[in-house]
Design a protein around this motif. Structure first.
Motif, PDB file in Angstrom:
ATOM      1  N   LEU A 100       0.807  -1.223   0.000  1.00 51.45           N
ATOM      2  CA  LEU A 100       0.000   0.000   0.000  1.00 51.45           C
ATOM      3  C   LEU A 100       0.839   1.271   0.000  1.00 51.45           C
ATOM      4  CD1 LEU A 100      -2.710  -1.043   2.631  1.00 51.45           C
ATOM      5  CD2 LEU A 100      -2.883  -1.150   0.145  1.00 51.45           C
ATOM      6  N   GLU A 101       2.137   1.112   0.023  1.00 50.50           N
ATOM      7  CA  GLU A 101       3.038   2.262   0.145  1.00 50.50           C
ATOM      8  C   GLU A 101       2.823   3.327  -0.931  1.00 50.50           C
ATOM      9  OE1 GLU A 101       7.841   3.124   0.567  1.00 50.50           O
ATOM     10  OE2 GLU A 101       7.046   1.090   0.661  1.00 50.50           O
ATOM     11  N   GLU A 137      -6.140   8.257  -0.581  1.00 47.39           N
ATOM     12  CA  GLU A 137      -6.376   7.096  -1.437  1.00 47.39           C
ATOM     13  C   GLU A 137      -6.621   5.843  -0.603  1.00 47.39           C
ATOM     14  OE1 GLU A 137      -3.718   8.789  -5.198  1.00 47.39           O
ATOM     15  OE2 GLU A 137      -2.878   7.294  -3.821  1.00 47.39           O
ATOM     16  N   ARG A 138      -5.922   5.732   0.522  1.00 44.67           N
ATOM     17  CA  ARG A 138      -6.166   4.587   1.412  1.00 44.67           C
ATOM     18  C   ARG A 138      -7.562   4.668   2.015  1.00 44.67           C
ATOM     19  NH1 ARG A 138      -0.831   2.572   4.594  1.00 44.67           N
ATOM     20  NH2 ARG A 138       0.746   3.130   3.040  1.00 44.67           N
ATOM     21  N   GLU A 139      -7.983   5.869   2.350  1.00 41.35           N
ATOM     22  CA  GLU A 139      -9.327   6.046   2.897  1.00 41.35           C
ATOM     23  C   GLU A 139     -10.382   5.620   1.882  1.00 41.35           C
ATOM     24  OE1 GLU A 139      -8.708   9.842   5.949  1.00 41.35           O
ATOM     25  OE2 GLU A 139      -9.250  10.198   3.857  1.00 41.35           O
ATOM     26  N   VAL A 140     -10.190   6.029   0.641  1.00 38.24           N
ATOM     27  CA  VAL A 140     -11.138   5.668  -0.413  1.00 38.24           C
ATOM     28  C   VAL A 140     -11.153   4.156  -0.616  1.00 38.24           C
ATOM     29  CG1 VAL A 140     -11.610   5.824  -2.895  1.00 38.24           C
ATOM     30  CG2 VAL A 140     -11.034   7.895  -1.601  1.00 38.24           C
ATOM     31  N   LEU A 141      -9.968   3.550  -0.652  1.00 41.93           N
ATOM     32  CA  LEU A 141      -9.881   2.103  -0.846  1.00 41.93           C
ATOM     33  C   LEU A 141     -10.581   1.357   0.289  1.00 41.93           C
ATOM     34  CD1 LEU A 141      -8.865  -0.426  -2.283  1.00 41.93           C
ATOM     35  CD2 LEU A 141      -6.653  -0.118  -1.131  1.00 41.93           C
ATOM     36  N   SER A 142     -10.387   1.802   1.510  1.00 44.33           N
ATOM     37  CA  SER A 142     -11.007   1.120   2.651  1.00 44.33           C
ATOM     38  C   SER A 142     -12.525   1.222   2.603  1.00 44.33           C
ATOM     39  CB  SER A 142     -10.482   1.703   3.967  1.00 44.33           C
ATOM     40  OG  SER A 142     -10.891   3.051   4.132  1.00 44.33           O
ATOM     41  N   LEU A 143     -13.039   2.337   2.106  1.00 42.94           N
ATOM     42  CA  LEU A 143     -14.489   2.497   1.996  1.00 42.94           C
ATOM     43  C   LEU A 143     -15.044   1.691   0.826  1.00 42.94           C
ATOM     44  CD1 LEU A 143     -14.815   6.297   2.826  1.00 42.94           C
ATOM     45  CD2 LEU A 143     -15.631   4.372   4.204  1.00 42.94           C
ATOM     46  N   VAL A 144     -14.293   1.616  -0.264  1.00 45.68           N
ATOM     47  CA  VAL A 144     -14.700   0.776  -1.399  1.00 45.68           C
ATOM     48  C   VAL A 144     -14.880  -0.664  -0.930  1.00 45.68           C
ATOM     49  CG1 VAL A 144     -13.855  -0.290  -3.530  1.00 45.68           C
ATOM     50  CG2 VAL A 144     -13.733   2.186  -3.253  1.00 45.68           C
ATOM     51  N   ALA A 145     -13.993  -1.114  -0.048  1.00 46.19           N
ATOM     52  CA  ALA A 145     -14.028  -2.503   0.427  1.00 46.19           C
ATOM     53  C   ALA A 145     -15.271  -2.818   1.251  1.00 46.19           C
ATOM     54  CB  ALA A 145     -12.781  -2.804   1.243  1.00 46.19           C
ATOM     55  N   THR A 146     -15.947  -1.791   1.763  1.00 51.93           N
ATOM     56  CA  THR A 146     -17.174  -2.038   2.522  1.00 51.93           C
ATOM     57  C   THR A 146     -18.370  -2.254   1.614  1.00 51.93           C
ATOM     58  OG1 THR A 146     -17.819   0.295   2.700  1.00 51.93           O
ATOM     59  CG2 THR A 146     -16.294  -0.574   4.370  1.00 51.93           C
ATOM     60  N   GLY A 147     -18.200  -2.003   0.311  1.00 49.45           N
ATOM     61  CA  GLY A 147     -19.273  -2.254  -0.643  1.00 49.45           C
ATOM     62  C   GLY A 147     -20.172  -1.062  -0.920  1.00 49.45           C
ATOM     63  N   ILE A 148     -19.865   0.112  -0.364  1.00 53.49           N
ATOM     64  CA  ILE A 148     -20.729   1.266  -0.590  1.00 53.49           C
ATOM     65  C   ILE A 148     -20.416   1.924  -1.929  1.00 53.49           C
ATOM     66  CG2 ILE A 148     -21.008   1.662   1.874  1.00 53.49           C
ATOM     67  CD1 ILE A 148     -19.069   3.969   1.707  1.00 53.49           C
ATOM     68  N   ILE A 192     -16.350  15.047   0.114  1.00 52.77           N
ATOM     69  CA  ILE A 192     -15.726  15.466  -1.131  1.00 52.77           C
ATOM     70  C   ILE A 192     -16.702  15.163  -2.259  1.00 52.77           C
ATOM     71  CG2 ILE A 192     -13.349  15.136  -0.330  1.00 52.77           C
ATOM     72  CD1 ILE A 192     -13.308  12.420  -1.655  1.00 52.77           C
ATOM     73  N   SER A 193     -16.396  15.614  -3.466  1.00 54.39           N
ATOM     74  CA  SER A 193     -17.301  15.373  -4.584  1.00 54.39           C
ATOM     75  C   SER A 193     -17.164  13.946  -5.096  1.00 54.39           C
ATOM     76  CB  SER A 193     -17.004  16.352  -5.726  1.00 54.39           C
ATOM     77  OG  SER A 193     -15.778  16.020  -6.349  1.00 54.39           O
ATOM     78  N   GLU A 194     -18.226  13.458  -5.762  1.00 55.78           N
ATOM     79  CA  GLU A 194     -18.175  12.118  -6.327  1.00 55.78           C
ATOM     80  C   GLU A 194     -17.107  12.029  -7.410  1.00 55.78           C
ATOM     81  OE1 GLU A 194     -21.230   8.765  -8.186  1.00 55.78           O
ATOM     82  OE2 GLU A 194     -22.005  10.569  -7.203  1.00 55.78           O
ATOM     83  N   GLY A 195     -16.904  13.131  -8.153  1.00 54.65           N
ATOM     84  CA  GLY A 195     -15.859  13.152  -9.169  1.00 54.65           C
ATOM     85  C   GLY A 195     -14.479  12.978  -8.567  1.00 54.65           C
ATOM     86  N   THR A 196     -14.277  13.579  -7.392  1.00 55.40           N
ATOM     87  CA  THR A 196     -12.987  13.435  -6.704  1.00 55.40           C
ATOM     88  C   THR A 196     -12.791  12.001  -6.237  1.00 55.40           C
ATOM     89  OG1 THR A 196     -13.060  15.739  -5.961  1.00 55.40           O
ATOM     90  CG2 THR A 196     -11.584  14.260  -4.770  1.00 55.40           C
ATOM     91  N   VAL A 197     -13.866  11.361  -5.783  1.00 55.13           N
ATOM     92  CA  VAL A 197     -13.789   9.954  -5.386  1.00 55.13           C
ATOM     93  C   VAL A 197     -13.343   9.107  -6.571  1.00 55.13           C
ATOM     94  CG1 VAL A 197     -15.106   7.923  -4.660  1.00 55.13           C
ATOM     95  CG2 VAL A 197     -15.522  10.135  -3.575  1.00 55.13           C
ATOM     96  N   LYS A 198     -13.940   9.341  -7.735  1.00 53.76           N
ATOM     97  CA  LYS A 198     -13.591   8.574  -8.928  1.00 53.76           C
ATOM     98  C   LYS A 198     -12.132   8.789  -9.316  1.00 53.76           C
ATOM     99  CE  LYS A 198     -18.250   8.429 -10.908  1.00 53.76           C
ATOM    100  NZ  LYS A 198     -19.114   8.845 -12.043  1.00 53.76           N
ATOM    101  N   THR A 199     -11.651  10.020  -9.149  1.00 54.22           N
ATOM    102  CA  THR A 199     -10.249  10.315  -9.455  1.00 54.22           C
ATOM    103  C   THR A 199      -9.319   9.554  -8.519  1.00 54.22           C
ATOM    104  OG1 THR A 199     -10.777  12.521 -10.303  1.00 54.22           O
ATOM    105  CG2 THR A 199      -8.507  12.135  -9.580  1.00 54.22           C
ATOM    106  N   HIS A 200      -9.630   9.590  -7.216  1.00 53.35           N
ATOM    107  CA  HIS A 200      -8.797   8.871  -6.241  1.00 53.35           C
ATOM    108  C   HIS A 200      -8.813   7.373  -6.524  1.00 53.35           C
ATOM    109  CE1 HIS A 200      -7.701  12.193  -3.758  1.00 53.35           C
ATOM    110  NE2 HIS A 200      -8.928  12.459  -3.347  1.00 53.35           N
ATOM    111  N   LEU A 201      -9.994   6.835  -6.836  1.00 54.90           N
ATOM    112  CA  LEU A 201     -10.108   5.406  -7.089  1.00 54.90           C
ATOM    113  C   LEU A 201      -9.338   5.015  -8.349  1.00 54.90           C
ATOM    114  CD1 LEU A 201     -11.225   2.686  -6.310  1.00 54.90           C
ATOM    115  CD2 LEU A 201     -13.355   3.264  -7.479  1.00 54.90           C
ATOM    116  N   SER A 202      -9.386   5.866  -9.359  1.00 53.12           N
ATOM    117  CA  SER A 202      -8.639   5.600 -10.589  1.00 53.12           C
ATOM    118  C   SER A 202      -7.143   5.550 -10.309  1.00 53.12           C
ATOM    119  CB  SER A 202      -8.940   6.683 -11.628  1.00 53.12           C
ATOM    120  OG  SER A 202      -8.165   6.497 -12.790  1.00 53.12           O
TER     121      SER A 202
END
Length: 224
Positions: A156-157, A163-174, A185-195
């Protein structure tokens, strides 16, 4: 209209699924396959947006077929929704690693199946996150390779704190919208971080991101 390839080794089940989807104004069945090997060939020929893939099949099973289809790098890449008879199927974790977009129990209602197809076709979230989390929780401990905390941290380094926060929330299925509200934050920013997460960790799907979050211990597994 979403194009769908139906894969199941049982002719009656396959016919029933095809009939259901054909009756829906939102789906078009472009092909059928009775085993994994045939599914690979039909995927190449028909280029479906979504593949309903039975997990347990004789010969080439659904997981192997999924791995081969996604390895073909078809354009556009199909989303694979795996169908399982049991909610604790032994192949589920391997299916996630292979890049499946989601899982659905065969006992699900027709409306749930139709909604699942549209959900995975959109490509922005796992379908039925409560089911997916239950399956992951049951199998990650069994299949997770032993690793030292330092080795886990190293994977994860490349990620920033956000980005770690986003990944951890993605793992919860939301959904991305829920993540945006949680982090303010905006949904667009979430998509950017996830990308960026997907690129940095060489992941091909949201499902693989979920697996990695559990494997590295970024997300703990709830206990009964």
């Amino acid at each position: 209209m979403t194009t769908v390839l139906v894969v199941d080794d049982q002719p009656l089940v396959r016919a029933g699924l095809t009939a259901l989807l054909t009756a829906s104004p939102d789906c078009e069945v472009v092909g059928e396959a009775g085993d994994g090997a045939e599914a690979v060939d039909r995927a190449r020929e028909t280029r479906p947006e979504v593949i309903l893939m039975d997990i347990r099949m004789p010969g080439v099973d659904g997981v192997t077929a999924t791995r081969r289809i996604l390895g073909d790098e078809l354009d556009p890449e199909p989303k694979i929704l795996m169908l399982t008879t049991f909610d604790l199927d032994e192949y589920v974790y391997e299916g996630l690693q292979a890049g499946a977009s989601g899982f659905l129990l065969k006992e699900a209602q027709p409306a749930s199946l139709l909604a699942a197809i549209q959900s995975v076709a959109a490509g922005d979230k796992l379908f039925a996150p409560t089911v997916t989390r239950r399956l992951i929780d049951a199998f990650v401990d069994r299949y997770r390779p032993p690793a030292l905390p330092a080795a886990q941290e190293e994977r994860l380094e490349p990620l920033t704190t956000r980005e770690r926060e986003v990944l951890s929330l993605v793992a919860t299925g939301i959904t991305n919208g829920d993540i945006a509200r949680d982090l303010m934050i905006s949904e667009g920013t979430v998509k950017t971080h996830l990308s960026r997460v997907m690129t940095k960790l060489a992941l091909n799907s949201r499902a693989q991101a979920v697996v990695l979050a559990y494997e590295t211990g970024l997300v703990g597994m709830p206990r009964p």
